[in-house]
Design a protein around this motif. Sequence first.
Motif, PDB file in Angstrom:
ATOM      1  N   THR A 151      15.952  37.933   5.468  1.00 19.50           N
ATOM      2  CA  THR A 151      16.556  37.656   6.780  1.00 19.50           C
ATOM      3  C   THR A 151      17.495  36.456   6.679  1.00 19.50           C
ATOM      4  O   THR A 151      18.615  36.484   7.209  1.00 19.50           O
ATOM      5  N   MET A 154      20.682  37.553   5.042  1.00 19.27           N
ATOM      6  CA  MET A 154      21.547  38.329   5.937  1.00 19.27           C
ATOM      7  C   MET A 154      22.229  37.441   6.970  1.00 19.27           C
ATOM      8  O   MET A 154      23.404  37.604   7.282  1.00 19.27           O
ATOM      9  N   GLN A 158      26.222  36.916   7.605  1.00 19.60           N
ATOM     10  CA  GLN A 158      26.881  37.073   8.912  1.00 19.60           C
ATOM     11  C   GLN A 158      27.664  35.819   9.287  1.00 19.60           C
ATOM     12  O   GLN A 158      28.796  35.904   9.749  1.00 19.60           O
ATOM     13  N   TRP A 190      14.338  46.735   5.675  1.00 17.33           N
ATOM     14  CA  TRP A 190      15.762  46.504   5.960  1.00 17.33           C
ATOM     15  C   TRP A 190      15.981  46.387   7.461  1.00 17.33           C
ATOM     16  O   TRP A 190      16.753  45.545   7.914  1.00 17.33           O
ATOM     17  N   ASP A 191      15.298  47.227   8.235  1.00 18.69           N
ATOM     18  CA  ASP A 191      15.428  47.122   9.698  1.00 18.69           C
ATOM     19  C   ASP A 191      15.046  45.710  10.138  1.00 18.69           C
ATOM     20  O   ASP A 191      15.715  45.113  10.983  1.00 18.69           O
ATOM     21  N   PHE A 194      17.724  43.078   9.069  1.00 12.75           N
ATOM     22  CA  PHE A 194      18.981  43.231   9.816  1.00 12.75           C
ATOM     23  C   PHE A 194      18.807  42.892  11.301  1.00 12.75           C
ATOM     24  O   PHE A 194      19.794  42.839  12.029  1.00 12.75           O
ATOM     25  N   LEU A 197      21.179  40.643  13.149  1.00  6.70           N
ATOM     26  CA  LEU A 197      22.615  40.858  12.946  1.00  6.70           C
ATOM     27  C   LEU A 197      23.245  41.676  14.078  1.00  6.70           C
ATOM     28  O   LEU A 197      22.695  42.660  14.528  1.00  6.70           O
ATOM     29  N   LYS A 200      25.342  45.527  13.360  1.00 12.88           N
ATOM     30  CA  LYS A 200      24.649  45.865  12.121  1.00 12.88           C
ATOM     31  C   LYS A 200      25.698  46.257  11.090  1.00 12.88           C
ATOM     32  O   LYS A 200      26.708  46.874  11.438  1.00 12.88           O
ATOM     33  N   PHE A 203      25.667  49.961   5.978  1.00 12.96           N
ATOM     34  CA  PHE A 203      24.810  49.620   4.844  1.00 12.96           C
ATOM     35  C   PHE A 203      24.669  50.807   3.886  1.00 12.96           C
ATOM     36  O   PHE A 203      24.289  51.900   4.299  1.00 12.96           O
TER      37      PHE A 203
END
Length: 365
Positions: A151, A154, A158, A190-191, A194, A197, A200, A203
Amino acid sequence: MKATLLTLLVLQCGVAIRGAQIFAHMMPWFETKDSNNGQWGIHWTMANRNPDNVVDGKQDIASFYHPEIGAYASGDPTVIDWQLGVMKTSGIAGIFLDWPGTTEYADYPKNKQNCEAIIDGTSRAGLQFAIVYEDNNLNLAGVPDKIAQGTADMQYLQSNYFNKGNYVQLDGAPLLLDFGPQALTDGGQWDQIFSPLDPKPTFLTLWYQHQQGGQFNKGEFAWIYQDFMDGLQNWYANVDLPTKIGVAYPGFNSFYEQGGWPGPGFTIEFGTNTFQQTIDLAVANTDVVQVATWNDYGEGTIIEPTEEYGNQFVDIVRSKSGTKYTKEDTEEVTNIFFLRKQHANNATMLDHLHQRYHTLMHKFD
Ligand SMILES: *[C@@H]1O[C@H](CO)[C@@H](O)[C@H](O)[C@H]1NC(C)=O
């Protein structure tokens, strides 16, 4: 994909005025003694090489191929301008950059710093970039909470990269590739990473792994495997996904065994025939093509100009890309590189060379 409509229009008019969108997969992990506290980086040495030695007239690096500019530091802006300049003048649209994440393990912080120097270089060259996340690094770094670290990675992407004007947008969102999954192998993970974000990302996982990519997965990218053309043909023909990125590569001739590192031992003949076959097939089947790789010297998959092959691979890229740049423009990029090194202490000369580079990079804007 954006390119589809344009391609269709072009085909209907019967004139091929537009080439494929070609991206180069780039490694940010090379270090010289100057860039690395007096020690050559591990990707030049593996377990047992010393680039200070010369064997048969060539630097003793952990590769069967030798960069035309000598073993280099991935964070050196002069090197970066050469790499990206050669790409630009071959009609490459941008880079897919191998990105280590934000952990402090091993050489990852240096690799990430190099990535950021390379990203700065993409703006100078007028190229796009997208990130290839190495989720396997969560394993290698022994991260205790992979969701928390994923996380954080990611969120870093972003806040620092997705918002740049030259970050690749595909299907209306930033394109994110993962070299796997290898650590986060359950889609729900992954959910979770993400979840902060917005938007999204678009991906993509490695081929045959999209089911591990979670609900935001849009497809896959092809890679190198020992089944070579059969494997590629099978994936292009039989895998049906919203987004597919094809692959073009010059072969696979890894130095792992000689270098004393673990790694795959299969071989795919390295040379222009392999590259021509794989790029022809990729362009015939996908709108976006990834060249694998620009500079993975250890695996022997590089198209970057080398002592052994010169510009042969980038000349093939140029012929497929539809760019207006010529071979002479690529030679000019290399001339500028050597002049910048030669006149490294002359600020006037460096300003002049910087201007020459800038003009060349933006010649057709
Ligand atoms: C630096 O480069 C300029 C421009 O090419 C040249 O005129 C000048 O003589 C150079 N200076 C030195 C100290 O070499």
